[in-house]
Design an enzyme around this catalytic site. Structure first.
Site, PDB file in Angstrom:
ATOM      1  N   HIS A   1       0.813  -1.213   0.000  1.00  0.00           N
ATOM      2  CA  HIS A   1       0.000   0.000   0.000  1.00  0.00           C
ATOM      3  C   HIS A   1       0.862   1.285   0.000  1.00  0.00           C
ATOM      4  CE1 HIS A   1      -3.411  -2.558   1.188  1.00  0.00           C
ATOM      5  NE2 HIS A   1      -2.720  -2.990   2.203  1.00  0.00           N
TER       6      HIS A   1
HETATM    7  O1  RIB Z   1      -5.215  -0.062   4.695  1.00  0.00           O
HETATM    8  C1  RIB Z   1      -3.827  -0.050   4.487  1.00  0.00           C
HETATM    9  C2  RIB Z   1      -3.183   1.022   5.315  1.00  0.00           C
HETATM   10  O2  RIB Z   1      -3.416   0.758   6.694  1.00  0.00           O
HETATM   11  C3  RIB Z   1      -1.649   1.055   5.164  1.00  0.00           C
HETATM   12  O3  RIB Z   1      -1.194   2.369   5.356  1.00  0.00           O
HETATM   13  C4  RIB Z   1      -1.178   0.186   6.288  1.00  0.00           C
HETATM   14  O4  RIB Z   1       0.131   0.532   6.742  1.00  0.00           O
HETATM   15  C5  RIB Z   1      -2.172   0.523   7.357  1.00  0.00           C
HETATM   16  O5  RIB Z   1      -1.745   1.717   7.976  1.00  0.00           O
END
Ligand code: RIB
Ligand code: CA
Length: 313
Positions: free
Chosen positions: A243
């Site tokens: 992500h």
């Molecule tokens: O949903 C994914 C996000 O939530 C990413 O930033 C992960 O690190 C968590 O913080």
């Protein structure tokens, strides 16, 4: 072109770690003015410690790391140890950091940095809940027009939620903060699950980190090995979505991505859909477009960039 000046606001988190490493490995593209920790994946005491561990792993102990907000604006903190483990960086065993935490609150650092740099020269890169960013905006509204761009990881539309059926974790943890940021008028680019779920760590991609034969490459392989077990079990996917590195990769190689300028509003009232990013993708309302919502990526190009840059550390 001069490197882009950024502040990374983060809740490490294995994927946050890879994003921070990518930024610190790319001085020709990015100047990290500071890293601000926020409560999210794990409590603040761990996110600020993890941010320093990552900077030391990158060989950048001079990086300024600040502790920020330890709870959402109005709600009880929801964490994600089920994804990231108890420490937030489960996978490899890592020593406690030696580098000190920078004095002062992260929100003050964000405000002062935006006030002390030319207007439009600093980009904010939130990759956790938006509590620090929203608090800075509330405390010092004058900084909002001075922000060059906010490039954040958060939200989802066609991909729907990962912490509830309708909400992505970063937005869900502090929906009121997200509402403040999305209504602020700042230029916003969003890396939602719609795009991050297209950059999955496959076996060959993780092996490429191991094959570097470096401590950093091995750490990244071990973090992603740990991090992916949640997504494989939940989605049956081939690996974990990276992500947060999407935010940094956008700054370095925006042509890897594409999306659409749309209106995005945040659900803050309904318990059923709390934290949902309601994106008017098909333009069925007359609500003004306030965000570039990214939904496509060249995944092979993303991993080629990531592997080349991490290989430098
Ligand atoms: O949903 C994914 C996000 O939530 C990413 O930033 C992960 O690190 C968590 O913080
Ligand atoms: Ca994160």
């Amino acid at each position: 072109m001069a490197p882009r000046k950024i502040i990374i606001d983060t809740d490490p988190g294995q994927d946050d770690a890879v994003a921070i490493l990518l930024a610190l490995a790319s001085p020709e593209d990015i100047e990290v003015l500071g890293i601000t920790a926020v409560a999210g994946n794990v409590p603040l005491a761990l996110t600020q410690k993890n941010a320093r561990i990552i900077c030391e792993l990158a060989g950048k102990p001079e990086t300024r790391v600040f502790a920020g907000c330890d709870a959402p604006l109005k709600r009880k903190l929801v964490t994600a140890e089920h994804v990231h483990g108890k420490t937030g960086l489960d996978g490899p065993q890592l020593p406690a950091p030696v580098m000190p935490l920078s004095p002062g609150h992260a929100v003050d650092f964000i405000i002062e940095t935006l006030r002390n740099h030319p207007s439009g020269s600093v980009t904010l890169c939130p990759i956790g809940p938006l509590t620090n960013i929203a608090t800075a905006m509330q405390r010092a509204p004058d900084i909002i027009p001075r922000i060059a761009e906010i490039v954040l990881m958060g939200g989802a539309y066609f991909e729907v939620g990962n912490i509830t059926p309708t909400a992505e974790f970063n937005i869900y943890v502090d929906p009121e903060a997200a509402d403040i940021v999305f209504r602020s008028g700042a230029a916003i680019t969003v890396m939602p699950l719609d795009v991050t779920h297209k950059v999955l760590t496959t076996r060959p991609r993780i092996q490429a980190f191991r094959d570097m034969g470096t401590r950093t490459g091995t750490m990244v392989a071990e973090w992603t090995d740990f991090f992916e077990r949640f997504d494989i079990a939940k989605y049956g996917s081939e690996g974990a979505p990276l992500h947060d590195p999407c935010v940094i990769a956008w700054l370095i190689a925006p042509d890897l991505f594409s999306g659409r300028k749309v209106n995005v509003e945040i659900e803050t009232q309904s318990e059923l859909t709390l934290g949902m990013t309601v994106a008017d993708w098909w333009g069925v309302t007359d609500r003004a477009a306030n965000a570039l919502f990214i939904n496509e990526v060249d995944a092979d190009g993303f991993f080629a960039l990531l592997t080349e840059r991490i290989g430098r550390l």
